[in-house]
Each structure stands twice: as structure tokens, then as C-alpha cells.
Design an enzyme around this catalytic site. Sequence first.
Site, PDB file in Angstrom:
ATOM      1  CB  SER A  24     -34.893 -31.599  10.505  1.00  0.00           C
ATOM      2  OG  SER A  24     -35.691 -32.203   9.519  1.00  0.00           O
ATOM      3  CB  ALA A  40     -31.391 -25.917   8.116  1.00  0.00           C
ATOM      4  CE  LYS A  66     -28.943 -31.305   8.022  1.00  0.00           C
ATOM      5  NZ  LYS A  66     -30.287 -30.772   8.280  1.00  0.00           N
ATOM      6  CB  SER A  85     -23.790 -33.452  12.747  1.00  0.00           C
ATOM      7  OG  SER A  85     -23.824 -32.431  11.770  1.00  0.00           O
TER       8      SER A  85
END
Lengths: 219, 219
Positions: free
Chosen positions: A54, A56, A58, A126
Site C-alpha cells: 500500500s 507503493a 500501483k 495482491s
Amino acid sequence: MGWLATVKILSGGDIVTIPSKSSNTVWHHATVTRQRRAELNHHQSILLWFTGLSGAGKSTLAHALEERLYQMGYHTFVLDGDNVRHGLCGDLGFSNEARIENIRRIGEIAKLFVEAGVIVLTAFISPFRADRQKARNLVGEDFVEIYCNCPLSVCEDRDVKGLYRRAKAGEIKEFTGISSPYEEPEHPELVIDTTKSLDECVDQILTYLVQRGVYERKS
Amino acid sequence: MGWLATVKILSGGDIVTIPSKSSNTVWHHATVTRQRRAELNHHQSILLWFTGLSGAGKSTLAHALEERLYQMGYHTFVLDGDNVRHGLCGDLGFSNEARIENIRRIGEIAKLFVEAGVIVLTAFISPFRADRQKARNLVGEDFVEIYCNCPLSVCEDRDVKGLYRRAKAGEIKEFTGISSPYEEPEHPELVIDTTKSLDECVDQILTYLVQRGVYERKS
């Protein structure tokens, strides 16, 4: 009786065209294949599976990449918490079973979008290898695992949504990186150092897509 | 720290562009909107929800329409039993709860495809008004209910998959039209008489799409 009376399903055939006895019409079944969609779009479809802690980056990276691809005329779609967690997966909680089912459904939707000719980008933590492997098995060679690599300390400092603070205060249980593990990908197609600038990160993925031939129309 | 350090989320804004202090990059969030996808595709997106008895021609009509739309350069996708029942909904059985969940998920996927700029066609019996109404509520004004109207006797005669024979022999329980009701739509956007030729049926829907302005780029 009409046009269905003469239907026959040819085994394994994508295109079934049988003149009807009662009119000039023909019967079609799934004639618009993935390859024909690629010809219409002038690009191949693929699944870019972003994974990482979380914070990072994405979702930010996926949307920035999508913007660049859009400007070049590519057909894309981002699946992330905003449009999946509250919609299709709105019935799922946060148990182990729910987490696995969540990833399974995301993989299944992504597969449909790939079939539809779209470059689909998924942005979910994930954290477990086994879950990501299942998605890879489902989608096959179109699955591109992109590890958004960012030190936990940086993610904690960013703490865009205030989640790390709450997790460390014990307000969120099983928070990845704090009270639940993140299993780094062992053989991701791409590792992106998301402490670099966003432009550098986007360029790295674009370069990969060129190498993969996503831009080229296969004939 | 990098590019996420300066993120702010503007309330209600689709586009958030904030120059980073540490680089020339900017932060994007979901800048590729449905409207911009329509501009790229040169058409609007919409959901065409085909409903009707088994053998009424839903899937055949959806695929024939898709073929025609493809030839005109439109971006489409058909959701039907072939790609949904064994994939995303492969975990669902045939109980009442499973049936409702099945339709809910189809509605949610269709909504994502509409958001992605695609003309999505769903071909499921969807025999109950309440289930279809839920899908309509979910998708909103983009939901177009197309009733494939075909007498049960014709569907039984066609019996393309041999299902009516098996249902009447008691081998299939709760088969729509035989041992389970089909609730006709009360106010569908379109009623298609699928005893007519396939071309006529396709033309009728194309005419509707022109009237709806799906072909025109909104500016």
C-alpha cells in the site's frame, strides 16, 4: 421457424456461417475474435498486473501509464479498488477465503477484458504469491507481473491514505507490511523502483510493451 | 521520497495534476474518463441486455449484431454463458441465491465494460423481472432491455441444444418455460420478433442505436 432452424455448431470453429433455408440470412457465433479486435485497435491486448505494498504507487502508476497509452491511441482499462472492491467484489469481506475469491474474480474479469482486445491494468496489493500464481495460470502468457518495489519505510512516510498510521495504532488488522506479510514476486516480468520519478516508471513499462510487441499489429 | 509525497485528492475531481516538488512529474488519477474513451472510439458505450427463452436466439442475435458493429468499426463485447458461466460465475450453482448473484455479477461486469467505452451485449435467459430490474438499477440509463420474443412452441421445435427434450423428460429441473416461469419484460426498450430473419432483427437494433445516438460522438 426462421433462421435458427438450420443452425449447426462446428466443433472447435470460431466462425460458423450457414445459409438459412428460409431467408438470405446466416448464423454467426462469436465471429469477432481477439485477433480481429487487435486489427481494429491496431494493438494487441495484455494484462499488466501491478503488485506491491500500500502506498507503493500501483494505482498512480497504472493511471499514469493509461494516460500515456490513451494519448497514443491505445484502448485500456484500470481495475482497482475504486471500481472493483465496491462493485463486483462488494459482497466479499477480508477473510482468507474472501481474499482468494477477490483475486480470482479480478483475474476472471481481466481475462474477459483481454479477450475484448483491451490492455487491462490491475492495481491491487495482491500480497500472496499463491494468489498471483492462480491469476497467472488463469490468464496464461498475457499475464505480466509488475512489482512496484518501494521500501516499507517510504510507503509509511507517504501514507497517502493514513492507513499505516491506523494499522500501527491497531485500528486495522492484518495490514500488509505491518501485521501481515507481503510476499515479493520471485520472477516478475518487471520490477519498477517506484522511488524514481513517475515518468521514469511509465517509460520503463512502455519500453517493455514495445519489446513485447503490444504496439504492433500481428497479421 | 519521490512523486507520491505531494499527492492531494481533490473532492469530486476526475483530474488531479499536482507538480511534484522533487521532480517534473505529475500525479494522475483516472484521467481517462468514459467521455475520452468515446472520443477515441468515435462512439458511445451502452449495455444491450438480451432476455428471452432458451432457443429464442439471444446469443445468435447478439453475435450477429456484434459482427455488424465490428464491420462498422465499433468496439463491442458479448457476455454469455460461454465466457461467464464457466469463468467468473463458475463457482455458482443453480439455487435462487446463485441465480440472483449470477445476474448481479453480470451487471457489475457489464458496468465496467460500459465504463471502458465498450458496447456490451449480454445474452442470458434472465427470466425474472426482479433480477433484470436490479441490473437496470445498477447500470442506470445505459441499460437497454431487448426482449427476444419467440413463442415457446418455436423454441421447443428449434431445441438447438436438446434442452427442451431433456427438460420435458424430467432430466433438467426448473427449466425456463417448462418447469419454471419466464416473466416477460413489461417495459423493454426493444421487443424483437426472433421468428423473423436474423438480418431484420439486427437492423431493428441498429436503428434503435442510431436513435439513441450511440454512433455519434458527444462533444
